[in-house]
Write a protein that holds these residues in place. Structure first.
Motif, PDB file in Angstrom:
ATOM      1  N   CYS A  96      77.034  41.778  51.441  1.00  0.00           N
ATOM      2  CA  CYS A  96      78.135  42.531  50.824  1.00  0.00           C
ATOM      3  C   CYS A  96      78.028  44.018  51.150  1.00  0.00           C
ATOM      4  O   CYS A  96      79.040  44.701  51.311  1.00  0.00           O
ATOM      5  N   SER A  97      76.796  44.513  51.268  1.00  0.00           N
ATOM      6  CA  SER A  97      76.590  45.934  51.551  1.00  0.00           C
ATOM      7  C   SER A  97      76.991  46.323  52.975  1.00  0.00           C
ATOM      8  O   SER A  97      77.150  47.505  53.277  1.00  0.00           O
ATOM      9  N   ASP A  98      77.161  45.326  53.851  1.00  0.00           N
ATOM     10  CA  ASP A  98      77.518  45.604  55.247  1.00  0.00           C
ATOM     11  C   ASP A  98      79.024  45.667  55.482  1.00  0.00           C
ATOM     12  O   ASP A  98      79.472  45.997  56.583  1.00  0.00           O
ATOM     13  N   ILE A  99      79.826  45.336  54.464  1.00  0.00           N
ATOM     14  CA  ILE A  99      81.276  45.248  54.640  1.00  0.00           C
ATOM     15  C   ILE A  99      81.907  46.640  54.625  1.00  0.00           C
ATOM     16  O   ILE A  99      81.638  47.442  53.730  1.00  0.00           O
ATOM     17  N   ASP A 100      82.725  46.934  55.608  1.00  0.00           N
ATOM     18  CA  ASP A 100      83.453  48.198  55.683  1.00  0.00           C
ATOM     19  C   ASP A 100      84.829  47.992  55.049  1.00  0.00           C
ATOM     20  O   ASP A 100      85.706  47.350  55.630  1.00  0.00           O
ATOM     21  N   ASP A 101      85.013  48.542  53.845  1.00  0.00           N
ATOM     22  CA  ASP A 101      86.271  48.307  53.128  1.00  0.00           C
ATOM     23  C   ASP A 101      87.456  49.048  53.739  1.00  0.00           C
ATOM     24  O   ASP A 101      88.589  48.925  53.266  1.00  0.00           O
ATOM     25  N   LEU A 102      87.223  49.822  54.802  1.00  0.00           N
ATOM     26  CA  LEU A 102      88.325  50.449  55.536  1.00  0.00           C
ATOM     27  C   LEU A 102      89.275  49.382  56.074  1.00  0.00           C
ATOM     28  O   LEU A 102      90.474  49.633  56.256  1.00  0.00           O
ATOM     29  N   TYR A 103      88.747  48.185  56.335  1.00  0.00           N
ATOM     30  CA  TYR A 103      89.546  47.113  56.923  1.00  0.00           C
ATOM     31  C   TYR A 103      90.239  46.254  55.867  1.00  0.00           C
ATOM     32  O   TYR A 103      90.989  45.347  56.222  1.00  0.00           O
ATOM     33  N   PHE A 104      90.009  46.507  54.587  1.00  0.00           N
ATOM     34  CA  PHE A 104      90.610  45.698  53.530  1.00  0.00           C
ATOM     35  C   PHE A 104      92.130  45.852  53.527  1.00  0.00           C
ATOM     36  O   PHE A 104      92.650  46.956  53.619  1.00  0.00           O
ATOM     37  N   ASP A 105      92.820  44.733  53.405  1.00  0.00           N
ATOM     38  CA  ASP A 105      94.290  44.743  53.408  1.00  0.00           C
ATOM     39  C   ASP A 105      94.828  44.393  52.025  1.00  0.00           C
ATOM     40  O   ASP A 105      95.240  45.268  51.280  1.00  0.00           O
ATOM     41  N   GLU A 154      94.604  47.795  64.379  1.00  0.00           N
ATOM     42  CA  GLU A 154      95.476  48.378  63.357  1.00  0.00           C
ATOM     43  C   GLU A 154      94.819  49.557  62.645  1.00  0.00           C
ATOM     44  O   GLU A 154      95.519  50.372  62.023  1.00  0.00           O
ATOM     45  N   VAL A 155      93.493  49.626  62.699  1.00  0.00           N
ATOM     46  CA  VAL A 155      92.771  50.699  62.010  1.00  0.00           C
ATOM     47  C   VAL A 155      92.544  51.858  62.979  1.00  0.00           C
ATOM     48  O   VAL A 155      91.933  51.683  64.024  1.00  0.00           O
ATOM     49  N   ARG A 156      93.037  53.014  62.619  1.00  0.00           N
ATOM     50  CA  ARG A 156      92.922  54.178  63.489  1.00  0.00           C
ATOM     51  C   ARG A 156      91.485  54.697  63.534  1.00  0.00           C
ATOM     52  O   ARG A 156      90.719  54.544  62.588  1.00  0.00           O
ATOM     53  N   SER A 157      91.151  55.333  64.626  1.00  0.00           N
ATOM     54  CA  SER A 157      89.796  55.816  64.854  1.00  0.00           C
ATOM     55  C   SER A 157      89.433  56.938  63.883  1.00  0.00           C
ATOM     56  O   SER A 157      90.158  57.921  63.742  1.00  0.00           O
ATOM     57  N   ALA A 158      88.281  56.780  63.225  1.00  0.00           N
ATOM     58  CA  ALA A 158      87.787  57.832  62.332  1.00  0.00           C
ATOM     59  C   ALA A 158      87.366  59.059  63.133  1.00  0.00           C
ATOM     60  O   ALA A 158      87.548  60.196  62.693  1.00  0.00           O
ATOM     61  N   ALA A 191      90.326  61.170  63.765  1.00  0.00           N
ATOM     62  CA  ALA A 191      90.809  61.852  62.564  1.00  0.00           C
ATOM     63  C   ALA A 191      89.911  63.027  62.171  1.00  0.00           C
ATOM     64  O   ALA A 191      90.386  64.045  61.656  1.00  0.00           O
ATOM     65  N   PHE A 192      88.597  62.901  62.425  1.00  0.00           N
ATOM     66  CA  PHE A 192      87.647  63.912  61.970  1.00  0.00           C
ATOM     67  C   PHE A 192      87.114  64.795  63.097  1.00  0.00           C
ATOM     68  O   PHE A 192      86.206  65.597  62.881  1.00  0.00           O
ATOM     69  N   SER A 193      87.674  64.685  64.287  1.00  0.00           N
ATOM     70  CA  SER A 193      87.102  65.350  65.463  1.00  0.00           C
ATOM     71  C   SER A 193      87.068  66.873  65.347  1.00  0.00           C
ATOM     72  O   SER A 193      86.177  67.520  65.902  1.00  0.00           O
ATOM     73  N   ASP A 194      88.018  67.480  64.624  1.00  0.00           N
ATOM     74  CA  ASP A 194      88.069  68.945  64.566  1.00  0.00           C
ATOM     75  C   ASP A 194      87.434  69.513  63.302  1.00  0.00           C
ATOM     76  O   ASP A 194      87.591  70.689  62.997  1.00  0.00           O
TER      77      ASP A 194
END
Length: 276
Positions: free
Chosen positions: A101-110, A172-176, A179-182
C-alpha cells in the motif's frame, strides 16, 4: 441495505472466484444544480445542434461522430464502427499482482468504488481475500472492462469491504518534472526551518472529511433559499489584502512567537523603605 450496483461480475484471484458488486463511492448528485431558462418567459431551454455552415438544426439520426484530420476535415465514424473498438467484457475483475500500500502513487487515482460480495455464496471467499490483504498491508492490481472501457484498478481493504479505485493511464497524467521544472532549488535551514517544523507540529491533527465544507455549494443553496423567500441577496465583500511582511516575521507570527513589549518596571511606593 446496499444501494443498486453500478456493475456486477467476478473478482478472480488464481482459482478463487468471488461474485462481487461495484457501487459508486463518491457522487456529485447532491450539489446544487441549475437549468438554463429563458429570462423573459421562464421556460426551460433545450440544446439544439446546428450545422456550422448551413446554420440549420440537425436531426438526431443525422448526428454522427467524426475525427478531425485537418482544419474542418473529418473522418465520419458510424456507431457500429465505434462499437467494434469497445473491448468485450467477460464480467471478470482479474487480480494480476499485489503491491505494498505504501508503494501506491495516488496521483494516478481516478474514481473510487465500493466493492462488496454480490450474494451469500461469495461472502466466505470475499472475506478470505479481504482479510489476507488487510493482514499483509497490500493492495491488488486488477484488470476489468467497466462501462465499455478496459480499466486498471487498485483494490484495497476498507472497513468490512474493499475499495476499488480506477486508475488514470500513464499518458493521461502530466509530467511532474515539466510542472516543477522552473522551481528554484532553495536551501532552507536554521531558525527558519525550525519555525516551520514547529508550526507543523502545533497544527497536527487527524484527517476527518466531515470537517470539510463545500462553501461554494452552501453559499449557492443560501442564495436559492433567499430568492425563494424573497429576501435581499447580500453580495460577498472581498477580503482585504494582507500586508506583505518579512518571511521570518510571518513564520514567527504563525508560530505565536510575536515580540511582546517588555513589562514596565514597577516603581517602589513613596515612603516605603527597602528591607535592610
Amino acid at each position: 441495505m446496499a444501494p443498486r450496483a453500478n456493475w456486477k461480475g467476478f473478482l478472480k484471484l488464481g482459482e478463487l472466484v468471488c461474485p462481487v458488486a461495484l457501487h459508486t463511492a463518491a457522487s456529485t448528485s447532491e450539489r446544487v444544480s441549475f437549468h438554463l431558462v429563458n429570462r423573459r418567459t421562464g421556460n426551460r431551454l433545450h440544446r439544439e445542434f446546428i450545422d456550422s455552415e448551413t446554420g440549420k438544426p440537425v436531426e438526431k439520426e443525422d448526428q454522427v461522430k467524426g475525427y478531425e484530420t485537418g482544419e474542418n476535415d473529418y473522418i465520419v465514424l458510424q456507431p457500429e464502427e465505434i462499437a467494434a473498438a469497445v473491448p468485450e467484457s467477460d464480467k471478470t475483475m482479474a487480480v494480476e499482482a499485489f503491491v505494498a500500500c505504501s508503494d501506491i502513487d495516488d496521483l494516478y487515482f481516478d474514481k473510487p468504488y465500493y466493492l462488496r460480495p454480490a450474494d451469500r455464496q461469495g461472502e466466505e471467499v470475499f472475506a478470505l481475500i479481504r482479510e489476507g490483504m488487510e493482514a499483509k498491508k497490500v493492495a491488488a492490481v486488477a484488470q476489468a472492462v467497466l462501462f465499455r472501457r478496459a480499466r486498471t484498478l487498485i483494490i484495497r481493504a476498507h472497513d468490512a469491504g474493499l475499495i476499488a479505485t480506477t486508475l488514470a493511464y500513464d499518458y493521461e497524467v502530466r509530467s511532474a518534472k515539466e510542472a516543477f521544472s522552473d522551481i528554484p532549488d532553495i536551501e532552507v535551514k536554521g531558525e527558519m526551518l525550525e519555525l516551520a517544523e514547529h508550526i507543523i507540529r502545533t497544527k497536527s491533527g487527524r484527517f476527518d472529511p466531515k470537517g470539510f465544507d463545500d462553501r461554494y455549494d452552501a453559499a449557492l443553496a443560501e442564495v436559492v433559499k433567499a430568492k425563494i423567500e424573497g429576501r435581499k441577496i447580500k453580495p460577498v465583500r472581498p477580503k482585504a489584502e494582507g500586508k506583505v511582511i518579512d518571511l521570518m516575521e510571518a513564520l514567527r507570527q504563525s508560530a505565536g512567537e510575536t515580540k511582546k513589549k517588555p513589562a514596565a518596571k514597577r516603581k517602589p511606593a513613596a515612603g516605603r523603605r527597602k528591607a535592610g
